[in-house]
Design a protein around this motif. Structure first.
Motif, mmCIF file in Angstrom:
data_model
loop_
_atom_site.group_PDB
_atom_site.id
_atom_site.type_symbol
_atom_site.label_atom_id
_atom_site.label_comp_id
_atom_site.label_asym_id
_atom_site.label_seq_id
_atom_site.Cartn_x
_atom_site.Cartn_y
_atom_site.Cartn_z
ATOM 1 N N THR A 46 8.055 -12.985 -2.602
ATOM 2 C CA THR A 46 8.373 -13.291 -3.997
ATOM 3 C C THR A 46 9.873 -13.508 -4.173
ATOM 4 O O THR A 46 10.307 -14.436 -4.863
ATOM 5 C CB THR A 46 7.894 -12.147 -4.914
ATOM 6 O OG1 THR A 46 6.486 -11.998 -4.780
ATOM 7 C CG2 THR A 46 8.236 -12.445 -6.369
ATOM 8 N N ALA A 47 10.675 -12.664 -3.534
ATOM 9 C CA ALA A 47 12.125 -12.807 -3.628
ATOM 10 C C ALA A 47 12.584 -14.147 -3.063
ATOM 11 O O ALA A 47 13.465 -14.802 -3.623
ATOM 12 C CB ALA A 47 12.807 -11.661 -2.880
ATOM 13 N N THR A 48 11.967 -14.574 -1.971
ATOM 14 C CA THR A 48 12.321 -15.856 -1.365
ATOM 15 C C THR A 48 11.924 -17.009 -2.273
ATOM 16 O O THR A 48 12.705 -17.949 -2.494
ATOM 17 C CB THR A 48 11.640 -15.999 0.005
ATOM 18 O OG1 THR A 48 12.010 -14.888 0.834
ATOM 19 C CG2 THR A 48 12.062 -17.297 0.683
ATOM 20 N N ARG A 49 10.731 -16.930 -2.821
ATOM 21 C CA ARG A 49 10.239 -18.006 -3.691
ATOM 22 C C ARG A 49 11.103 -18.152 -4.940
ATOM 23 O O ARG A 49 11.351 -19.276 -5.409
ATOM 24 C CB ARG A 49 8.785 -17.719 -4.086
ATOM 25 C CG ARG A 49 8.180 -18.733 -5.054
ATOM 26 C CD ARG A 49 6.691 -18.489 -5.218
ATOM 27 N NE ARG A 49 6.367 -17.142 -5.597
ATOM 28 C CZ ARG A 49 6.418 -16.669 -6.838
ATOM 29 N NH1 ARG A 49 6.795 -17.467 -7.841
ATOM 30 N NH2 ARG A 49 6.096 -15.416 -7.106
ATOM 31 N N LEU A 50 11.603 -17.052 -5.467
ATOM 32 C CA LEU A 50 12.405 -17.089 -6.698
ATOM 33 C C LEU A 50 13.898 -17.300 -6.430
ATOM 34 O O LEU A 50 14.692 -17.359 -7.361
ATOM 35 C CB LEU A 50 12.197 -15.795 -7.483
ATOM 36 C CG LEU A 50 10.771 -15.552 -8.012
ATOM 37 C CD1 LEU A 50 10.687 -14.211 -8.719
ATOM 38 C CD2 LEU A 50 10.339 -16.677 -8.944
ATOM 39 N N GLY A 51 14.269 -17.407 -5.151
ATOM 40 C CA GLY A 51 15.675 -17.660 -4.818
ATOM 41 C C GLY A 51 16.541 -16.426 -4.711
ATOM 42 O O GLY A 51 17.772 -16.545 -4.604
ATOM 43 N N TYR A 52 15.936 -15.235 -4.699
ATOM 44 C CA TYR A 52 16.722 -14.009 -4.552
ATOM 45 C C TYR A 52 16.958 -13.636 -3.098
ATOM 46 O O TYR A 52 17.745 -12.734 -2.808
ATOM 47 C CB TYR A 52 16.034 -12.843 -5.270
ATOM 48 C CG TYR A 52 16.014 -12.985 -6.770
ATOM 49 C CD1 TYR A 52 17.200 -12.939 -7.499
ATOM 50 C CD2 TYR A 52 14.822 -13.162 -7.451
ATOM 51 C CE1 TYR A 52 17.189 -13.073 -8.882
ATOM 52 C CE2 TYR A 52 14.801 -13.298 -8.839
ATOM 53 C CZ TYR A 52 15.979 -13.249 -9.542
ATOM 54 O OH TYR A 52 15.968 -13.386 -10.912
ATOM 55 N N ALA A 53 16.249 -14.294 -2.187
ATOM 56 C CA ALA A 53 16.416 -14.028 -0.764
ATOM 57 C C ALA A 53 16.651 -15.342 -0.037
ATOM 58 O O ALA A 53 16.100 -16.377 -0.397
ATOM 59 C CB ALA A 53 15.181 -13.326 -0.191
ATOM 60 N N GLU A 54 17.481 -15.286 1.004
ATOM 61 C CA GLU A 54 17.750 -16.461 1.821
ATOM 62 C C GLU A 54 16.526 -16.775 2.680
ATOM 63 O O GLU A 54 15.631 -15.944 2.856
ATOM 64 C CB GLU A 54 18.948 -16.198 2.740
ATOM 65 C CG GLU A 54 20.233 -15.846 2.013
ATOM 66 C CD GLU A 54 20.853 -17.041 1.306
ATOM 67 O OE1 GLU A 54 20.468 -18.186 1.628
ATOM 68 O OE2 GLU A 54 21.718 -16.818 0.430
ATOM 69 N N ALA A 55 16.514 -17.992 3.242
ATOM 70 C CA ALA A 55 15.431 -18.353 4.157
ATOM 71 C C ALA A 55 15.369 -17.376 5.325
ATOM 72 O O ALA A 55 14.293 -17.019 5.802
ATOM 73 C CB ALA A 55 15.632 -19.778 4.661
ATOM 74 N N ASP A 56 16.525 -16.943 5.797
ATOM 75 C CA ASP A 56 16.600 -15.876 6.795
ATOM 76 C C ASP A 56 17.240 -14.663 6.128
ATOM 77 O O ASP A 56 18.461 -14.581 6.005
ATOM 78 C CB ASP A 56 17.429 -16.306 8.000
ATOM 79 C CG ASP A 56 17.533 -15.192 9.055
ATOM 80 O OD1 ASP A 56 16.895 -14.144 8.867
ATOM 81 O OD2 ASP A 56 18.252 -15.393 10.054
ATOM 82 N N PRO A 57 16.423 -13.704 5.693
ATOM 83 C CA PRO A 57 16.961 -12.564 4.931
ATOM 84 C C PRO A 57 17.394 -11.396 5.801
ATOM 85 O O PRO A 57 17.648 -10.304 5.289
ATOM 86 C CB PRO A 57 15.772 -12.163 4.068
ATOM 87 C CG PRO A 57 14.585 -12.436 4.952
ATOM 88 C CD PRO A 57 14.955 -13.645 5.793
ATOM 89 N N THR A 58 17.506 -11.606 7.106
ATOM 90 C CA THR A 58 17.758 -10.492 8.031
ATOM 91 C C THR A 58 18.999 -9.690 7.656
ATOM 92 O O THR A 58 18.988 -8.451 7.657
ATOM 93 C CB THR A 58 17.902 -11.014 9.464
ATOM 94 O OG1 THR A 58 16.740 -11.770 9.810
ATOM 95 C CG2 THR A 58 18.078 -9.858 10.439
ATOM 96 N N GLY A 59 20.103 -10.389 7.342
ATOM 97 C CA GLY A 59 21.333 -9.681 7.026
ATOM 98 C C GLY A 59 21.204 -8.774 5.818
ATOM 99 O O GLY A 59 21.885 -7.745 5.723
ATOM 100 N N ASP A 60 20.315 -9.135 4.892
ATOM 101 C CA ASP A 60 20.105 -8.318 3.697
ATOM 102 C C ASP A 60 19.164 -7.153 3.981
ATOM 103 O O ASP A 60 19.515 -5.987 3.773
ATOM 104 C CB ASP A 60 19.541 -9.178 2.569
ATOM 105 C CG ASP A 60 20.513 -10.231 2.094
ATOM 106 O OD1 ASP A 60 21.705 -9.911 1.963
ATOM 107 O OD2 ASP A 60 20.093 -11.375 1.860
ATOM 108 N N VAL A 61 17.947 -7.450 4.456
ATOM 109 C CA VAL A 61 16.941 -6.397 4.581
ATOM 110 C C VAL A 61 17.268 -5.421 5.704
ATOM 111 O O VAL A 61 16.798 -4.273 5.689
ATOM 112 C CB VAL A 61 15.528 -6.989 4.772
ATOM 113 C CG1 VAL A 61 15.149 -7.852 3.577
ATOM 114 C CG2 VAL A 61 15.408 -7.773 6.069
ATOM 115 N N SER A 62 18.097 -5.832 6.678
ATOM 116 C CA SER A 62 18.480 -4.920 7.758
ATOM 117 C C SER A 62 19.556 -3.929 7.335
ATOM 118 O O SER A 62 19.851 -2.972 8.054
ATOM 119 C CB SER A 62 18.989 -5.720 8.958
ATOM 120 O OG SER A 62 20.234 -6.335 8.657
ATOM 121 N N GLY A 63 20.170 -4.179 6.183
ATOM 122 C CA GLY A 63 21.256 -3.322 5.712
ATOM 123 C C GLY A 63 22.633 -3.771 6.177
ATOM 124 O O GLY A 63 23.642 -3.175 5.796
ATOM 125 N N ALA A 64 22.706 -4.845 6.987
ATOM 126 C CA ALA A 64 23.999 -5.284 7.531
ATOM 127 C C ALA A 64 24.960 -5.721 6.433
ATOM 128 O O ALA A 64 26.156 -5.407 6.476
ATOM 129 C CB ALA A 64 23.783 -6.415 8.535
#
Length: 442
Positions: free
Chosen positions: A184-202
């Protein structure tokens, strides 16, 4: 504005979402900025990689260039918004060594090369400002650097990544699992196509290193920040937390601590945690950010707002730009807000005191709880709460153990021992509990 005052030439590096917005606002509101600064402001150019790439808002083509070096060397102020680390580092060093002031929103650059850049600025008396590097439009860098400079900051709890806050909010409010909430976050533009840096905590770890350095006047290397992402947070954990009066948030936590030998030091960490719903940060919804500061004299302070977005982040960049430009008019030495002065050691994460909520899948047999309680006690940890579900068809039950405050090292060893116990089928999840009274949780 005094007639004949020479113009201040501004170079913008990067024309992405934020860079294009900064350049457009400089063009559109040039007279207004000039009146605030006391001198005309001229956009000398915008450095881009591709002259023909579409941009929103659109920029005059004659201002675009691929020649970063010449643009930088002809500017009084350089706004670095190209992202990444090495190219940005070279551009910022070039600007500082030429005597230009720099405004940047590049958290990765500062977390990785901050000391080098601050030292370069100090050598030439230039300014290096970075309000936009943490929490977007929220003013948190200047309050820590200036307003609280005479205070003793004790602890910072921050929700500093909008993507993860949106995902966890969806899980809490709508019952989504992690994958569904992220989709949902990706579809609404709140997450990047590659969200690794966000969801990993980096991403949050880079911001934690910056905040800890400012708050405690000490250099906190990025590699010293303990990091855990939200990928393993389950819908069951979120539901159990909600039932117990908690909400799950990804927190950046920076705090002063006393080590086992009595040495004062600092700690910086990022991990998902349970927060009481009565805590101010629990009400931070969607993709918003907030930073909660506890200080000795000022007490508790909270800074809340949009943590990302082109217009919002551009606001922070332009605030720095006006501040920097004023020095060109009124004179005086550059302001170099480097984390320095205290030189406190960064302590091992194992000395941090916190609480755990441990979710176990256990055999549904008599005496299991007593045996597991003995394992917990053997590691110097005491149990505060226990919740057990009904047995499932496979003969197992879910057991949720809440602990009293204890050192991280002891709690981690407890989880490892529980996972090895014959009565335990699996450790389904572990969440820390934060935001309780300071004496218990820090």
């Amino acid at each position: 504005m005094t007639p004949g005052t020479p113009p201040i030439r501004v170079a913008v590096l990067g024309a992405g979402t934020v860079g294009a917005e900064v350049a457009a606002r400089l063009l559109e509101h040039g007279d207004e900025f000039a009146s605030r600064i006391g001198a005309p402001v001229v956009l000398a150019g915008v450095a881009v990689r591709d002259l023909d790439a579409p941009r929103t808002p659109a920029l005059p083509r004659e201002l675009l260039t691929t020649d970063i070096e010449n643009l930088v060397l002809g500017a009084n102020i350089v706004v670095e918004l190209i992202g990444g680390v090495e190219d940005a580092r070279r551009a910022v060093l070039l600007a500082l060594e030429s005597g230009a002031d720099v405004v940047t929103g590049n958290k990765a650059l500062l977390a990785t090369h901050g000391p080098e850049l601050f030292a370069a600025a100090e050598r030439v008396g230039a300014q290096l400002n970075y309000e936009a590097a943490v929490a977007g439009a929220i003013p948190i860098i200047r309050p820590l650097r200036d307003s609280l400079a005479g205070d003793h900051v004790l602890r910072i709890l921050g929700i500093v990544n909008g993507t993860t806050n949106f995902v966890l909010d969806r899980m809490d409010e709508h019952g989504d699992d992690f994958a569904g909430a992220l989709a949902t976050a990706t579809r609404l533009g709140y997450a990047e196509a590659d969200p690794t840096g966000d969801v990993s905590g980096a991403d949050a770890a880079q911001k934690a290193a910056i905040l800890a350095g400012l708050a405690f006047h000490t250099t906190v290397p990025l590699e010293a920040v303990a990091v855990e992402g939200i990928e393993r947070v389950t819908a069951d954990q979120v539901r159990a937390g909600r039932a117990a009066g908690y909400v799950v948030k990804l927190l950046a936590i920076c705090e002063r601590l006393t080590g086992p030998d009595g040495t004062e030091g600092v700690s910086a960490r990022v991990h998902p945690a349970l927060l009481p719903r009565s805590h101010p940060l629990a009400a931070v919804r969607g993709a918003n950010n907030a930073v909660f500061v506890q200080s000795e004299a000022a007490g508790d302070l909270m800074f809340y707002g949009a943590g990302a977005g082109g217009r919002q982040t551009a606001s922070a960049v332009l605030g720095d730009l006006v501040s920097v430009a004023r020095r060109h008019v009124v004179g005086g030495p550059g302001l170099v807000p480097q984390p320095a002065g205290a030189d406190l050691p960064v302590l091992d994460p194992g000395v941090v005191r916190t609480r755990y909520q441990i979710t176990l899948s256990v055999r549904d047999e008599p005496g299991v709880l007593a045996r597991l309680a003995g394992i917990v006690a053997e590691h110097g940890v005491s149990i505060e709460t226990v919740e057990q579900s009904r047995a499932s068809d496979d003969g197992t039950a879910s057991l949720i153990i809440g602990t009293h405050a204890a050192p991280e090292a002891a709690l981690s060893a407890t989880v490892e021992a529980l996972g090895a116990a014959a009565e335990v089928e699996s450790v389904a999840g572990v969440l820390r509990i934060e935001g309780l009274e300071r004496g218990d949780a820090a």
